[in-house]
Structures are given as C-alpha cells and as structure tokens.
Design an enzyme around this catalytic site. Structure first.
Site, PDB file in Angstrom:
ATOM      1  N   CYS A 131       0.838  -1.207   0.000  1.00 37.73           N
ATOM      2  CA  CYS A 131       0.000   0.000   0.000  1.00 37.73           C
ATOM      3  C   CYS A 131       0.874   1.260   0.000  1.00 37.73           C
ATOM      4  CB  CYS A 131      -0.998  -0.038   1.147  1.00 37.73           C
ATOM      5  SG  CYS A 131      -2.471   0.930   0.777  1.00 37.73           S
ATOM      6  N   HIS A 156      -3.553  -5.114   0.440  1.00 37.85           N
ATOM      7  CA  HIS A 156      -2.969  -5.592   1.700  1.00 37.85           C
ATOM      8  C   HIS A 156      -2.984  -7.124   1.763  1.00 37.85           C
ATOM      9  CE1 HIS A 156      -2.651  -1.745   3.906  1.00 37.85           C
ATOM     10  NE2 HIS A 156      -3.628  -1.383   3.106  1.00 37.85           N
ATOM     11  N   GLU A 208      -1.500  -9.012   3.653  1.00 39.58           N
ATOM     12  CA  GLU A 208      -1.404  -9.531   5.027  1.00 39.58           C
ATOM     13  C   GLU A 208      -2.765  -9.906   5.605  1.00 39.58           C
ATOM     14  OE1 GLU A 208      -1.007  -6.427   4.106  1.00 39.58           O
ATOM     15  OE2 GLU A 208      -1.495  -4.947   5.645  1.00 39.58           O
TER      16      GLU A 208
HETATM   17  N1  GLN Z   1      -2.005   6.775   2.624  1.00 38.93           N
HETATM   18  C1  GLN Z   1      -2.070   5.981   1.439  1.00 38.93           C
HETATM   19  C2  GLN Z   1      -3.420   6.111   0.738  1.00 38.93           C
HETATM   20  O1  GLN Z   1      -4.373   6.515   1.325  1.00 38.93           O
HETATM   21  C3  GLN Z   1      -1.757   4.533   1.717  1.00 38.93           C
HETATM   22  C4  GLN Z   1      -2.797   3.862   2.553  1.00 38.93           C
HETATM   23  C5  GLN Z   1      -2.306   2.583   3.177  1.00 38.93           C
HETATM   24  O2  GLN Z   1      -1.106   2.295   3.205  1.00 38.93           O
HETATM   25  N2  GLN Z   1      -3.200   1.796   3.718  1.00 38.93           N
HETATM   26  O3  GLN Z   1      -3.534   5.778  -0.412  1.00 38.93           O
END
Ligand code: GLN
Length: 544
Positions: A385, A511, A513
């Site tokens: 992410c 994600h 995970e």
């Molecule tokens: N801050 C980034 C976004 O909103 C990444 C979000 C995250 O890592 N969950 O896209």
C-alpha cells in the site's frame, strides 16, 4: 453437518485488558471447527466510534479490513487466521454503531410515543447484532465483548448477554469469563482475588460464568483452582488454566485442547464430542516452533514500531511465510524516521525489507531510503500500500530523474505527483468508511514475477487507500525499470509494480497480510521469505 439450532458462547474479560481474549476466542473456534461444527465469531466493542477506521494506531493498533470492506478491530484478524472463518460487517459492532442505529430509528419514528432508553432499546439493538451472525447452518456463534467487566461503557453489552440467556434458553448459551491470575514476585505467589472481584461484578449484573479461563504466567496449584471455584461460583472442573505459551501464539489452541476446554464447552452445550482433527495445525506448529532453515532477518520500516499491534497482520503474515518456508525468522522493527539522518546501519545484514502501509508524511523520507537501500543492494523487497507508493516515488526520483516526485497526499504541489488522489475520492468529504475498501480483483501480467508468485491470472485482495499510481507516469516509470505487473481488470488502476532487474522486488497497492493464514500463507509473503532465504543461503555459501 449442522446440529440444528444455533448455540451461543459469550466471552467476557476480567481484571485487565490485553489478556489475549481475541486469541482465546479464535482458538476455541478453531477447536470446535476441527470437531466438525460450523462456527462464527464476532467482536463487540463498547467504545463510541462507529468503527476503528478513524482511530490512530496509538489508540487502537491495526485496523483490520474484511472482504466486504468493513474496517474492524484487529481481533477479527485472529478470528480469520486461527479459525478460517470469513468475517463481515456483522462481525464487529461498536457502541457507536449500535447507538447510531437506535438514534436513526428514533428519527424515523420507529419508537413513536416511547421514551428511548438504554434498556430495552439499546440492549435490544445489541441483541439483534449478536443474533445477526447466526446464518443458516451455523452451530455455534461466539461473541467476544471488548474491554473489562466493570467498564461503564460495557454495561449495556453485559446486560444484553444476560438477557440472551433468558431469551434463548440457558442451555443454549455459555458464558466464559477470561481473567488474569497475577503473580507477585515479592511474595512469590499467584493471586486469585482480582478474579474473584471480577466474577462478582458479573454476578451483580446477573451473569454467573459457566467457565472461568485463567490467564497465568505460572501453573495454578490445586488450592487456586478450589478458591476460584468457590469464590467465583464456577464448578471446579470448569476452572481452566491458560498459561502463557512459549514460542508461538498458534500454540494456544493446542494448549487449550490439552486442558480439554473444547470438550467442556461441548458438554455444557449438550453437543456431542465429535473427533478433533488438529493434524494440519500441529504439522504447521512444528515448523513454526522448530524450523529447520536458517534465520532470515526481515526489516520492517514503519512509524509505529514501538507498537507491535499497529502492524499485527504484517508480522503474522511474515511469520506465515517463514512457516511455509520452514525457516527461522527475526523481525527487526525500524523506525523510519531514524533512517532520515542518512544512517543506514539498521538496514545492514537484512535478508528482506518490507515497507508496510501508512498515512501521512511523517517517516516517509526514511521509508524511501529503505526502498532505495533494498533496490541498490539487491535485497528482496515487499512494499504494501503506502510501501508500494514509496517504491514508485523512489524510482521516479532516483532513476527516472523526476525531481520532486511525490504523492499528492504529502506534497499537493509536487511537480510530479506520481501518486495522486483516486478520481472517485475527489468529492469525498467524510473521513469514516470512505476509502477504497475491501476485496477488488487484480489481473496479473503474463510472465511477470507476480503472476508466477500467485500462479493465477486473476486474484482478489483487500484494499484500504485513497491514493493511487498516476497513470500519466506508467511509461516513464517502465523505462526506469518499474513494471506494472498487476492492474484492475479494466486496466485503469495499478495494483502491483515490480522490478525485473532485481532479484525480488514486488510492491502492491492492496494488503496481502489480511488474507494470510498460518495454514494458507498469502503467496506474496511466502515468496518474499523464500527469496530472502535464498539470498541468505547464497551469501553464506559464497563466504564459506
Ligand atoms: N495513505 C495511502 C493512501 O491513502 C496509503 C494507505 C495505506 O497504506 N493503507 O492511499
């Protein structure tokens, strides 16, 4: 095979929080499932936020995201990892969610003429939430109540549990109280008094636990069991010890099975003790506890490294990768801000570097240094992410020559916003539950590393973000060696980038995970640890 009507298990906590109630609930669910019962798990959180999505990791640890895009308590991660259950919007209710449903109904005239009260209206709503998880065919629904008996905000929840004992028939409901037996090193003794008091708080509400599970660092003696039974009004055989496990949280279900907790539960619920099959779990545990491979050192760079709960699923998924590769693991948490002075000593000696998700500018430059270090030193890299967004910014700045490249999250006026706000986020004004959340498909490019890792052309993974790879830069970044190897099926949204010139460099917008379990590690974690292990073995054989 369903056993007809659904039974309910209610798990409350006593004395202190952070007793491992979630892991205990998840372990019970696993044991019952492995005896052939269909089980669901649910968490009730008595705080007033609608969900934990807007809370800081300092307050709440990780926000766990389900397939259906609900932002939930991290205990749901344990539920999915241990018991293999699939959680959804009915799996986590907060007092905020309950009260807002009650208030919305009041505005619509749903209680016309009545005074709306905690009892019965709020408690009815809580009961409805608890009953909502018992879908067709579910044998046992487990509900864990967050917090500790005695918390003011938890009272309506405990009241609802008590009422359900009446509504559903006492024989269909089991109350389990998880409590702490502290050890006082000065007097060298275990103390049962706090648990007695906690059971008495429940008694005041009208709940007498059927089973008392005692968290303890040391084994309880006969005398402790007897005292707890007498003062807590729980039959002697229903006082169960849950000692700290030594090596892995995945030992907990096995320990509880040794205490015959699952048999006790089934007996109390009047359900037959079907055979328990823990073969796969024990096989996994063997590799978790006594891995045969070398120690693989993985660095995780984040900005809450002092708070392990902030990266719960990440640490678990790394562990799953190590279990799958039958190798030992050392995770080094690195505060990304520490790297910003330019000292990369903490990155030395790592076999793999992971940059996890996150929000806000603090620590970003350190994360970019970690990406750069992994890229320049050919160290396996997994970006998740925000970690993927950092990988994109790093290549843009240092290879593509796009000076000042950044994410518009951190630098709205960047000359090269290689990461920018997603189109459908532009009109979003509310903060809660408005990110791109939950499961979305991702098509994997043929002949890419991602495709070979997943062994499939299309995968679905969970998301939680507002910003995305800016497509205007796809070509320039490809020329700089960063290939988009996973995209949304319509091709519009970049989901995975990788570097073919590197031994293992993959970063994803989703994600992985959240979908990783010890029995079925997410392929990205398995392959990442495998690459780290291979590099380690290569280097050690070269220096022999
Ligand atoms: N801050 C980034 C976004 O909103 C990444 C979000 C995250 O890592 N969950 O896209």
């Amino acid at each position: 095979m369903s056993s007809g009507k659904c039974r309910y298990i209610f798990i409350t906590g006593g004395v202190v929080s952070s007793l491992g109630k979630g892991i205990t609930a998840a372990s019970i669910a696993l044991l019952l499932r492995q005896r052939g019962y269909r089980v669901t798990l649910q968490k009730l959180d008595p705080y007033l936020n609608i969900d934990p999505g807007t809370m800081s990791p300092y307050q709440h640890g990780e926000v766990y995201v389900t397939d259906d895009g609900t932002e939930t308590d991290l205990d749901l991660g344990h539920y999915e990892r241990f018991a293999g259950v699939s959680c959804n919007r009915n799996s986590n209710y907060t007092a905020g969610k309950i009260y807002s449903a009650v208030l919305a109904r009041e505005r619509k005239g749903g209680y016309l003429g009545k005074t709306v009260q905690v009892i019965p209206h709020v408690t009815d709503e809580i009961k409805k939430a608890i009953l909502s998880q018992a879908a067709e065919g579910i044998d046992i629904a487990i509900t864990e109540v967050g917090g500790t008996a005695g918390d003011i905000e938890g009272l309506p929840f405990l009241e609802a549990l008590r009422e359900l004992g009446l509504d559903l028939g006492r024989e269909n409901v089991l109350y389990i109280h998880l409590t702490l037996i502290p050890y006082l090193s000065a007097s060298r003794e275990l103390k049962t008094k706090p648990s007695q008091q906690s059971a008495s708080i429940l008694r005041n509400i009208g709940i007498i636990p059927d089973i008392l599970i005692c968290r303890t660092e040391r084994s309880l003696e006969e005398e402790h069991f007897r005292k707890l039974s007498l003062f807590c009004n729980v039959p002697l055989e229903a006082v169960v010890e849950e000692k700290n496990v030594e090596n892995s949280i995945y030992e907990v279900p096995v320990e509880l099975a040794e205490q015959k907790l699952d048999e006790l539960i089934l007996d109390r619920l009047g359900l037959p003790r079907r055979d328990l099959d823990l073969a796969d779990w024990k096989d996994m545990l063997e590799r978790a506890v006594k891995p045969s491979g070398p120690v693989v050192r993985i660095g995780v760079t984040g900005k809450y490294m002092g708070l392990r709960d902030a990266y719960k699923s990440i640490f678990e998924a790394i562990t799953h990768g190590a279990i799958a590769c039958d190798t030992s693991l050392e995770i080094r948490g690195i505060e990304s801000e520490d790297l910003e002075e330019g000292d990369t000593t903490q990155l030395e000696g790592l076999d793999g570097i992971l940059v996890p998700g996150g929000f806000g500018y603090r620590g970003i430059e350190g994360k970019l240094m970690a990406v750069r270090y992994a890229r320049e030193n050919d160290i396996p890299f997994l970006g998740i992410c925000l970690g993927m967004q950092c990988a994109v910014i790093e290549t843009a700045r240092h290879i593509a020559g796009l000076e000042g490249a950044n994410s518009s999250e951190f630098a709205p006026d960047s000359p090269h916003p290689v990461i920018h706000l997603m189109e459908d986020q532009k009109n979003v004004t509310e903060k809660g539950g408005t990110m791109r959340l939950g499961l979305y498909p991702c098509a994997l490019e043929e002949d890419s590393l991602a495709r070979s890792v997943f062994g499939a052309a299309l995968v679905s993974e969970r998301h939680r973000h507002r910003y995305e790879f800016n497509n205007d830069y796809r070509d320039r970044l490809r020329e700089a060696g960063l290939v988009c190897s996973g995209v949304s099926p319509d091709g519009s949204l970049v989901e995975i980038v990788e570097r073919p010139d590197h031994r293992w460099f993959v970063a994803c917008q989703f994600h992985p995970e959240f979908t990783s379990t010890p029995l079925r590690p997410n392929p990205l974690f398995r392959a990442f640890i495998q690459a780290a292990r291979d590099r380690k073995l290569e280097i050690s054989s070269a220096t022999e």
